[in-house]
Write an enzyme that holds these catalytic residues in place. Structure first.
Site, mmCIF file in Angstrom:
data_model
loop_
_atom_site.group_PDB
_atom_site.id
_atom_site.type_symbol
_atom_site.label_atom_id
_atom_site.label_comp_id
_atom_site.label_asym_id
_atom_site.label_seq_id
_atom_site.Cartn_x
_atom_site.Cartn_y
_atom_site.Cartn_z
ATOM 1 C CG ASP A 129 11.135 -29.173 63.741
ATOM 2 O OD1 ASP A 129 10.901 -30.105 62.966
ATOM 3 O OD2 ASP A 129 12.016 -29.226 64.617
ATOM 4 C CG HIS B 21 14.132 -32.248 65.733
ATOM 5 N ND1 HIS B 21 13.380 -31.550 64.822
ATOM 6 C CD2 HIS B 21 14.917 -33.088 65.010
ATOM 7 C CE1 HIS B 21 13.694 -31.941 63.599
ATOM 8 N NE2 HIS B 21 14.629 -32.885 63.693
#
Length: 229
Positions: free
Chosen positions: A61, A89
């Site tokens: 990410d 996440h």
């Protein structure tokens, strides 16, 4: 939640095996989703292993956020510093650019609050799902590259810049102790530390707490697996 139930017992078994057989200095990076809580399950079952030896992957990410910001600014990713992924996440993760810089200039001054809130944050939060929808498979190569980046930073160090790592919260930034939560971290000598003293706006706090709530709910759903072997 479906993934949590399906994978939770696997990670308790793996954690127990690490506790029995692995070096006391092992470094464990959990990637299988839900990665944060799976990492928590594994470490709670890894008897004799320091919880600081466990982490979960939010570097994918982080790398995506770096690329999107660099493209927006017309710069290289090497010019972007100190972006942070806070939290889980998952789609509650919060990609934070309020403490990031591009060529030494605050990123938010270059891209503007409107783009950050309306375009950037939801784009990064939904990027994984968008990739799967477009390709009908996950971004395995990007994830593999992020794994390498994560471990290289952890083992070889980050210098003065920060990277995003999901690690056990010590209460920093008001996040509940004991959760595996993604923070801005610096690494040196094979050890990580959470970067302290960053400005957290009301805009940021709201999103950080939302991810904390989700992680708390995930933890509570697997409490029966957190008691160790």
């Amino acid at each position: 939640k479906d993934l949590l139930e399906a994978n939770a017992r696997l990670f308790s078994v793996q954690g127990a095996a690490i506790g029995r057989k692995a070096s006391r200095g092992v470094k464990v990076l959990v990637v299988g989703n839900p990665a944060n809580t799976n990492s928590l399950i594994a470490l709670k079952n890894a008897e004799g292993i320091d919880p600081r030896q466990f982490s979960a992957l939010t570097r994918l990410d982080h790398n995506r956020a770096m690329t999107v910001v660099a493209n927006k600014c017309g710069k290289s990713v090497n010019d972007i510093k100190n972006i942070t992924i806070w939290g889980n996440h998952s789609t509650t993760q919060y990609p934070d650019i309020f403490n990031a810089t591009v060529d030494g200039v605050p990123v938010i001054d270059v891209v503007g609050h409107e783009w950050c809130e309306n375009d950037f944050v939801p784009l990064i939060q939904q990027r994984g799902a968008a990739v799967i929808k477009a390709r009908r498979s996950s971004s395995a190569a990007s994830a593999a590259n992020a794994i390498i980046d994560h471990m290289r930073s952890w083992v070889l160090g980050t210098g003065k810049d920060s990277v995003s790592m999901a690690v056990m919260s010590d209460g920093s930034y008001g996040i509940k102790e004991g959760l595996i939560y993604s923070f801005p971290c610096r690494c040196k000598g094979g050890e990580w530390e959470i970067v302290q003293g960053l400005n957290v706006s009301e805009f940021s706090r709201k999103r950080m707490v939302a991810s904390e709530v989700e992680l708390t709910e995930e933890r509570d759903a697997v409490l029966h697996l957190l008691s160790g072997p």
